[in-house]
Design an enzyme around this catalytic site. Structure first.
Site, PDB file in Angstrom:
ATOM      1  N   LYS A   1       0.852  -1.201   0.000  1.00 45.01           N
ATOM      2  CA  LYS A   1       0.000   0.000   0.000  1.00 45.01           C
ATOM      3  C   LYS A   1       0.882   1.242   0.000  1.00 45.01           C
ATOM      4  O   LYS A   1       2.067   1.195   0.378  1.00 45.01           O
ATOM      5  CB  LYS A   1      -0.929   0.020   1.223  1.00 45.01           C
ATOM      6  CG  LYS A   1      -0.218   0.030   2.605  1.00 45.01           C
ATOM      7  CD  LYS A   1       0.206   1.381   3.138  1.00 45.01           C
ATOM      8  CE  LYS A   1       0.932   1.282   4.481  1.00 45.01           C
ATOM      9  NZ  LYS A   1       1.696   2.435   4.860  1.00 45.01           N
TER      10      LYS A   1
ATOM     11  N   ASP B   1      -2.365  -1.545  10.275  1.00 46.18           N
ATOM     12  CA  ASP B   1      -2.560  -1.538   8.817  1.00 46.18           C
ATOM     13  C   ASP B   1      -3.200  -2.829   8.294  1.00 46.18           C
ATOM     14  O   ASP B   1      -3.571  -2.908   7.121  1.00 46.18           O
ATOM     15  CB  ASP B   1      -1.211  -1.376   8.087  1.00 46.18           C
ATOM     16  CG  ASP B   1      -0.679   0.045   8.178  1.00 46.18           C
ATOM     17  OD1 ASP B   1      -1.444   0.943   8.600  1.00 46.18           O
ATOM     18  OD2 ASP B   1       0.494   0.258   7.828  1.00 46.18           O
TER      19      ASP B   1
HETATM   20  P1  ATP Z   1       5.219  -0.575   9.821  1.00 46.63           P
HETATM   21  O1  ATP Z   1       4.636   0.729   9.368  1.00 46.63           O
HETATM   22  O2  ATP Z   1       4.192  -1.511  10.411  1.00 46.63           O
HETATM   23  O3  ATP Z   1       6.469  -0.451  10.618  1.00 46.63           O
HETATM   24  P2  ATP Z   1       6.377  -1.007   7.197  1.00 46.63           P
HETATM   25  O4  ATP Z   1       5.385  -1.112   6.120  1.00 46.63           O
HETATM   26  O5  ATP Z   1       7.162   0.239   7.237  1.00 46.63           O
HETATM   27  O6  ATP Z   1       5.598  -1.325   8.512  1.00 46.63           O
HETATM   28  P3  ATP Z   1       7.277  -3.775   7.117  1.00 46.63           P
HETATM   29  O7  ATP Z   1       7.860  -4.186   5.815  1.00 46.63           O
HETATM   30  O8  ATP Z   1       5.938  -4.304   7.453  1.00 46.63           O
HETATM   31  O9  ATP Z   1       7.378  -2.203   7.213  1.00 46.63           O
HETATM   32  O10 ATP Z   1       8.355  -4.178   8.247  1.00 46.63           O
HETATM   33  C1  ATP Z   1       8.446  -3.617   9.528  1.00 46.63           C
HETATM   34  C2  ATP Z   1       9.205  -4.587  10.438  1.00 46.63           C
HETATM   35  O11 ATP Z   1       8.354  -5.678  10.737  1.00 46.63           O
HETATM   36  C3  ATP Z   1      10.446  -5.204   9.796  1.00 46.63           C
HETATM   37  O12 ATP Z   1      11.597  -4.512  10.155  1.00 46.63           O
HETATM   38  C4  ATP Z   1      10.480  -6.643  10.318  1.00 46.63           C
HETATM   39  O13 ATP Z   1      11.397  -6.793  11.377  1.00 46.63           O
HETATM   40  C5  ATP Z   1       9.084  -6.894  10.902  1.00 46.63           C
HETATM   41  N1  ATP Z   1       8.290  -7.955  10.237  1.00 46.63           N
HETATM   42  C6  ATP Z   1       7.543  -8.863  10.849  1.00 46.63           C
HETATM   43  N2  ATP Z   1       6.908  -9.660   9.982  1.00 46.63           N
HETATM   44  C7  ATP Z   1       7.267  -9.255   8.749  1.00 46.63           C
HETATM   45  C8  ATP Z   1       6.929  -9.704   7.435  1.00 46.63           C
HETATM   46  N3  ATP Z   1       6.104 -10.738   7.208  1.00 46.63           N
HETATM   47  N4  ATP Z   1       7.470  -9.028   6.403  1.00 46.63           N
HETATM   48  C9  ATP Z   1       8.294  -7.967   6.623  1.00 46.63           C
HETATM   49  N5  ATP Z   1       8.652  -7.533   7.842  1.00 46.63           N
HETATM   50  C10 ATP Z   1       8.144  -8.159   8.909  1.00 46.63           C
END
Ligand code: ATP
Length: 286
Positions: free
Chosen positions: A11, A138
């Site tokens: 997203k 989210d």
């Molecule tokens: P958020 O805003 O929730 O922090 P984001 O979209 O910026 O999320 P994500 O790619 O979801 O970032 O990753 C955030 C953190 O979540 C990563 O650093 C990782 O350690 C952890 N994580 C846990 N499960 C997953 C997954 N299935 N895929 C990616 N990261 C994950």
């Protein structure tokens, strides 16, 4: 059925206003989500034993119980299968990690919906939403399976929006990670503007009026993120120089997206942006 393959989309946030800090430590926000066609792939396979095993080659993705897909599996299993069934989860990561693109949340939502089919659980959408809520702010957006939605509360209260035509985007992602928690805690709420233009944005989206849309695209976290990662200034400068009229940070960054009139224009400009320290994607509304 013993296995199921899933596509797990990313997203971006076309709008993100931080309204106040809540007593529970979270921030009250108003956001507009757009689902895009950048996907992780998941393969779920029922195991003969009772273990939940995660396989992922990406070094920044945990394969223990801190992975959000583990939490999703555990929640459904404990309520419906008495912990008797095990699962292998293979994640092929294409969505940049910790980039503001919701990859982990999307993976969790895909697993909730996928297990509902794989294990024939018969859980309805509203119940799935309830599990999503327990995993992260989210996750409910991805359960909604809508292309555009307004999120309120922590972002978990979702109101679907009608899908106009698709929007084309350039997505620019530096290799640096930004921690959502850190970005929110460095935000000075006294410095954010209070006005809310979300309704105007929704109207511009409905009528697919790109020139009006650009007036309402905003992200309260952009200044803090750019202070922590000055590279974001140069990315935005490059986009401006290329004639990308509308661009903004997604979530807590560091992904920056631009809005373009067509796929052709997006691809032309994306070619000029490619460099060794940037990931550049052309994506569209999904
Ligand atoms: P958020 O805003 O929730 O922090 P984001 O979209 O910026 O999320 P994500 O790619 O979801 O970032 O990753 C955030 C953190 O979540 C990563 O650093 C990782 O350690 C952890 N994580 C846990 N499960 C997953 C997954 N299935 N895929 C990616 N990261 C994950």
């Amino acid at each position: 059925m013993r296995s199921i393959r899933l596509k797990s989309p990313a997203k971006i946030n076309l709008y993100l206003k931080v309204l106040r800090k809540r007593k529970d430590g979270y921030h009250q926000i108003k956001t507009v989500f757009e689902r895009i066609d950048l996907f992780d792939e998941l393969l779920l396979k029922t195991r003969k034993d009772q273990r939940i095993k995660i396989y992922c080659r990406h070094p920044a993705v945990p394969t223990d119980n801190s992975n959000l897909v583990y939490k999703a599996t555990q929640l459904l299993r404990q309520d419906f299968l008495n912990k008797s069934t095990g699962l292998d989860i293979r994640i092929t990561k294409r969505i940049p990690v910790a980039a503001g693109l919701g990859g982990g949340s999307s993976n969790a939502a895909s697993v909730l919906m996928g297990l509902n089919k794989l294990w024939n659980l018969g859980v309805n959408k509203e119940e799935l939403r309830h599990y999503a809520d327990k995993i992260g702010s989210d996750v409910p957006f991805f359960i909604s399976e809508s292309s555009f939605a307004v999120g309120t509360g922590r972002g978990e209260k979702i109101k679907n929006l009608p899908k106009p035509r698709v929007l084309w985007h350039i997505l620019v992602v530096p290799h640096n990670k930004l921690s959502t928690k850190e970005i929110y805690s460095s935000l000075n709420l006294r410095l954010t503007k209070k006005e809310e233009n979300v309704n105007m944005l929704v109207r511009a989206l409905k009528s697919f009026d790109l020139s009006r849309l650009k007036n309402y695209i905003t992200n309260d976290l952009e200044k803090v993120a750019s202070r922590k990662l000055p590279k974001l200034f140069s990315i935005k400068k490059k986009l401006k120089k290329l004639g990308v009229g509308v661009f903004c940070l997604s979530g807590s960054g560091p992904a920056v997206f631009g809005i373009l009139k067509s796929r052709k224009e997006a691809e032309q400009k994306a070619r000029k942006l490619k460099s060794r320290n940037l990931q550049v994607f052309v994506v569209r509304t999904y």
